[in-house]
Design a protein around this motif. Structure first.
Motif, PDB file in Angstrom:
ATOM      1  N   ASP A 223      39.896  43.326  31.583  1.00 32.06           N
ATOM      2  CA  ASP A 223      41.281  43.749  31.805  1.00 32.06           C
ATOM      3  C   ASP A 223      42.000  43.918  30.469  1.00 32.06           C
ATOM      4  OD1 ASP A 223      40.861  43.442  34.585  1.00 32.06           O
ATOM      5  OD2 ASP A 223      41.432  41.325  34.472  1.00 32.06           O
ATOM      6  N   ASN A 225      46.069  44.168  28.754  1.00 29.15           N
ATOM      7  CA  ASN A 225      47.528  44.070  28.876  1.00 29.15           C
ATOM      8  C   ASN A 225      48.177  44.493  27.570  1.00 29.15           C
ATOM      9  OD1 ASN A 225      47.638  43.061  31.514  1.00 29.15           O
ATOM     10  ND2 ASN A 225      47.458  40.946  30.829  1.00 29.15           N
ATOM     11  N   THR A 239      49.323  47.402  32.318  1.00 34.34           N
ATOM     12  CA  THR A 239      48.144  46.629  32.677  1.00 34.34           C
ATOM     13  C   THR A 239      47.060  47.551  33.212  1.00 34.34           C
ATOM     14  OG1 THR A 239      49.515  44.724  33.264  1.00 34.34           O
ATOM     15  CG2 THR A 239      47.262  44.740  34.080  1.00 34.34           C
ATOM     16  N   ASN A 241      43.327  47.079  34.925  1.00 31.53           N
ATOM     17  CA  ASN A 241      42.390  46.107  35.475  1.00 31.53           C
ATOM     18  C   ASN A 241      41.028  46.747  35.754  1.00 31.53           C
ATOM     19  OD1 ASN A 241      44.309  43.960  35.598  1.00 31.53           O
ATOM     20  ND2 ASN A 241      45.174  44.879  37.437  1.00 31.53           N
ATOM     21  N   ASN A 242      39.967  45.979  35.546  1.00 31.68           N
ATOM     22  CA  ASN A 242      38.600  46.412  35.822  1.00 31.68           C
ATOM     23  C   ASN A 242      38.260  47.692  35.056  1.00 31.68           C
ATOM     24  OD1 ASN A 242      36.033  46.316  36.939  1.00 31.68           O
ATOM     25  ND2 ASN A 242      36.666  47.190  38.909  1.00 31.68           N
TER      26      ASN A 242
END
Length: 278
Positions: A223, A225, A239, A241-242
């Motif tokens: 991930d 950020n 963000t 994710n994955n």
């Protein structure tokens, strides 16, 4: 519920901590449902169903932790901890024969429901660290740092799976898990790239000897950020994710790990703007 914490400074750099507490976990509202879903009556060889259990009680956990932490003069911190959990009344799945009346006719079904069990114990060890680079570099590298953790868990349950006479397993618990984070912080900007790992874990135990336990494959998810603060009260966050698009896949616990199913989760992106007031 009662809780006890203690910390002792062994020296300027070393601290030992201990904790003991009691927690109570309430059942999932879905598990408390009185609804029953049954198989098709045309399949007379195997009449099965699933349902909730309105009589479920919360389960109680007694937790004990002991850790040793090191805070070197050059910055950062490092810790090694041991933990022990005593679970009482842990909720798992069980099956039993039940009479189901359909259109005035009684049928004997094998109904699977969540039940309170005898519980069990969880023992584990955890290592964690945090190393900022500002004590080691004078160049742009001083804005970076790393942190992470690794946990090993051994769970032993007292209850057994009905019809199989084997101990139940702790669903959703990986034996090994950990994370590793690289971060950058300068002025109002911050970035974090995190890799989160967990090993295989039980999804659903088999109800009898004619079936197999279903497990979820372990995986590592990455991930990202990104944060930017506008003054003290406004922040913009992105963000992702994955990033490597890891799939969630399951398998039957057999010598060849037969394939069960797979779900493609893909990447997700979130853009947030936050305003806080004093």
């Amino acid at each position: 519920l009662p809780a006890f914490n203690i910390a002792v400074d062994l020296s300027e750099d070393w601290v030992i901590r201990g904790a003991a507490n009691k927690t109570m976990t309430r059942p999932d509202p879905i598990d408390l449902s009185s609804q029953i879903n049954i198989s098709d009556l045309e399949d007379e060889e195997e009449l099965t169903g699933r349902g909730g259990n309105p009589d479920l009680d919360p389960y109680v956990t007694y937790n004990y932790d002991l850790s040793l932490e090191w805070y070197p003069e050059v910055g950062g911190n490092y810790g090694l901890g041991l933990f022990y959990k005593d679970l009482q009344g842990y909720i798992s799945n069980g099956s039993s024969p039940e009479i189901i009346t359909i259109d005035g006719v009684d049928y004997l079904y094998d109904i699977r429901r969540p039940v309170n069990t005898d519980g069990g114990t969880i023992t584990g060890v955890e290592f964690q660290f945090h190393t900022p680079f500002d004590e080691f570099f004078d160049s742009w590298l001083k804005y970076f740092g790393i942190n992470g953790s690794f946990t090993y868990v051994d769970a032993e349950m007292d209850a057994v799976v009905p019809e199989r006479n084997v101990p139940i397993s702790l669903r959703g618990t990986s034996e090994k898990s950990g994370n590793f984070v690289v971060y950058f912080e300068k002025n109002n900007f911050g970035a974090r790239l995190a890799a989160n790992y967990r090993s295989d874990y039980l999804y659903q135990e088999a109800s009898d000897d004619d079936r197999f336990d279903e497990w979820t494959h372990g995986r590592t998810i990455v991930d990202l950020n990104l944060d930017y603060a506008f003054g003290k009260n406004m922040k913009l966050r992105f963000t992702a994710n994955n990033l490597t698009e890891e799939n969630r896949s399951r398998f039957w616990y057999t010598p060849n790990n037969w394939f069960s199913d797979e779900r493609h989760n893909g990447r997700t992106y979130v853009l947030e703007f936050r305003i806080t007031t004093d």
